[in-house]
Design an enzyme around this catalytic site. Sequence first.
Site, mmCIF file in Angstrom:
data_model
loop_
_atom_site.group_PDB
_atom_site.id
_atom_site.type_symbol
_atom_site.label_atom_id
_atom_site.label_comp_id
_atom_site.label_asym_id
_atom_site.label_seq_id
_atom_site.Cartn_x
_atom_site.Cartn_y
_atom_site.Cartn_z
ATOM 1 C CB CYS A 119 -6.228 3.923 -7.012
ATOM 2 S SG CYS A 119 -5.851 2.618 -8.222
ATOM 3 C CG HIS A 220 -8.438 6.559 -10.212
ATOM 4 N ND1 HIS A 220 -7.295 7.210 -9.793
ATOM 5 C CD2 HIS A 220 -8.061 5.279 -10.464
ATOM 6 C CE1 HIS A 220 -6.277 6.377 -9.807
ATOM 7 N NE2 HIS A 220 -6.710 5.187 -10.209
ATOM 8 C CD GLU A 222 -8.554 10.488 -9.240
ATOM 9 O OE1 GLU A 222 -7.774 9.805 -9.930
ATOM 10 O OE2 GLU A 222 -9.157 10.022 -8.246
#
Length: 250
Positions: A119, A220, A222
């Site tokens: 990002c 993202h 994660e």
Amino acid sequence: MVSNDSDPAPLIGVTTYLERAQQGVWDVRAAFLPEQYLTGVTDSGGIALLLPPQDPDAADAAIAGMDGLVLSGGADVAPELYGEERHPLTDPARVDRDAWELALFRAAERRRIPVLAICRGLQLVNVARGGTLQQHLPESLGTEKYRIGGGVYAENEVEVAEDTPFADIIRESGVRVHSYHHQGIDRLGEGLVAAAHSDDGLVQAFVDTDGGHVVGVQWHPEENAEDRRLFADLVSQARAFAARRKESAR
């Protein structure tokens, strides 16, 4: 060089940011990072080490012992770094973080340390390579679909370009991702090639073309505990880097 199970887990540096934090009677500025970044690394077989903003002159020494680097998400990169005037909705400048992470990235590049840029991280790498950013996508693209607000990640589809190393990581033509951003790439930086787009043409991922291993994604990863492909790739590349460094030291 092929690694084996006896190889030590690679050390992955993960950038953090300084934020005001409260715990018990304490109200102080502290290094902050969502746990999901750490578990992305550790679930994939790496060891995560936090890299809070500090003197940029220390970046080379800080990165010297790392096998990989994650440039995490967060506040907007200062537009002054890519020669543009500040949009009214661009985040206030985080001079400490911009300077520290640019120094870390450049040190990682010099050492050929693998990088996963997430990002804001993707945007920072693009700026480091001389590229520019669109400062407010709702204005430039006419859509709010990348940041719906309230701490809720939007879900968007991206199309993966064929015949890039990124396609070898993802291994499918399209993927659903978690988005939370209002800026994006305008002009790609030197040595970067787009590896995924959304349907409005926004670059959603890139790889480098100069022989290093830099992967950047606008989303993202994660946030998706069921899909660790990008973290697993970074850890694999970091393990190979560590093995090469060990071999060259003999």
